[in-house]
Write a protein that holds these residues in place. Structure first.
Motif, PDB file in Angstrom:
ATOM      1  N   ARG A  67      43.132  25.634  52.614  1.00 17.01           N
ATOM      2  CA  ARG A  67      43.587  24.240  52.499  1.00 17.01           C
ATOM      3  C   ARG A  67      44.754  24.115  51.525  1.00 17.01           C
ATOM      4  N   TYR A  68      44.883  25.093  50.647  1.00 22.21           N
ATOM      5  CA  TYR A  68      45.963  25.081  49.652  1.00 22.21           C
ATOM      6  C   TYR A  68      47.149  25.946  50.069  1.00 22.21           C
ATOM      7  N   ALA A  69      47.079  26.520  51.259  1.00 28.33           N
ATOM      8  CA  ALA A  69      48.155  27.409  51.730  1.00 28.33           C
ATOM      9  C   ALA A  69      49.362  26.600  52.173  1.00 28.33           C
ATOM     10  N   ARG A  70      50.526  27.156  51.860  1.00 27.46           N
ATOM     11  CA  ARG A  70      51.793  26.589  52.314  1.00 27.46           C
ATOM     12  C   ARG A  70      52.545  27.718  53.002  1.00 27.46           C
ATOM     13  N   GLU A  71      52.988  27.503  54.233  1.00 28.94           N
ATOM     14  CA  GLU A  71      53.728  28.541  54.951  1.00 28.94           C
ATOM     15  C   GLU A  71      55.144  28.635  54.394  1.00 28.94           C
ATOM     16  N   VAL A  72      55.564  29.876  54.110  1.00 31.52           N
ATOM     17  CA  VAL A  72      56.907  30.118  53.581  1.00 31.52           C
ATOM     18  C   VAL A  72      57.553  31.273  54.328  1.00 31.52           C
ATOM     19  N   SER A  73      58.871  31.276  54.320  1.00 28.91           N
ATOM     20  CA  SER A  73      59.661  32.396  54.844  1.00 28.91           C
ATOM     21  C   SER A  73      60.455  32.965  53.684  1.00 28.91           C
ATOM     22  N   ILE A  74      60.450  34.280  53.577  1.00 30.39           N
ATOM     23  CA  ILE A  74      61.135  34.972  52.488  1.00 30.39           C
ATOM     24  C   ILE A  74      62.131  35.929  53.120  1.00 30.39           C
ATOM     25  N   PRO A  75      63.420  35.791  52.802  1.00 32.33           N
ATOM     26  CA  PRO A  75      64.418  36.667  53.430  1.00 32.33           C
ATOM     27  C   PRO A  75      64.339  38.108  52.923  1.00 32.33           C
ATOM     28  N   GLN A  76      64.758  39.018  53.774  1.00 33.91           N
ATOM     29  CA  GLN A  76      64.827  40.428  53.398  1.00 33.91           C
ATOM     30  C   GLN A  76      65.671  40.565  52.138  1.00 33.91           C
ATOM     31  N   GLY A  77      65.205  41.378  51.202  1.00 38.80           N
ATOM     32  CA  GLY A  77      65.938  41.628  49.961  1.00 38.80           C
ATOM     33  C   GLY A  77      65.623  40.652  48.843  1.00 38.80           C
TER      34      GLY A  77
END
Length: 150
Positions: free
Chosen positions: A19-29
């Motif tokens: 319930r506390y999760a937030r979806e994130v995208s992290i770029p290579q590097g």
């Protein structure tokens, strides 16, 4: 490989945590964190890979472990003084669930059964990472054969 949250937490506790999760995208590097920085969040990898590294005086940072799908990034958020003991860098584009460490620690304090489940999961991860760190550093820097177990 360390136990995933799916394996380690009972379904009820897993659902509460998510319930506390937030979806994130992290770029290579991208650097997720560096040794000594404030450990104010943690992640569970959905896709991609992350290298954990340690600074070694007079040398480049040593890659200790590669994390992948369903693995926890970060354990330092759970233990005082809440500062990172390693660094982490995305080696591919990463999609992950990100969690606010303060909120999760508060949940752990408010519900001892939940807190115990989380602590045991993170503790298992910690033990695995310490063993990996020792083995990797012996492989990299010890005289030949000194890392073998009898």
């Amino acid at each position: 490989m360390t136990p995933s949250m799916l394996q380690a937490l009972p379904a009820e506790h897993r659902q509460r945590l998510m319930r506390y999760a937030r979806e994130v995208s992290i770029p290579q590097g991208a650097r997720l964190f560096d040794e000594g920085g404030r450990a104010d969040r943690f992640w569970i990898i959905r896709t991609g890979t992350v290298h954990l590294d340690m600074r070694v005086p007079g040398r480049r940072a040593a890659v200790i472990e590669t994390l992948r799908h369903n693995e926890l990034i970060g354990w330092s958020w759970l233990f005082s003084p809440h500062s990172w003991h390693m660094g982490a860098e995305a080696t591919t584009p990463v999609r992950a669930y990100e969690f606010d460490a303060t909120a999760v620690r508060s949940m752990c304090r408010d519900d001892p059964a939940f807190g115990l489940s989380v602590a045991l999961w993170v503790g298992d991860v910690l033990v695995h990472r310490l063993r990996s760190s020792r083995t990797r550093l012996l492989d990299l820097y010890a005289p030949y054969g000194s890392g073998s177990l009898l």
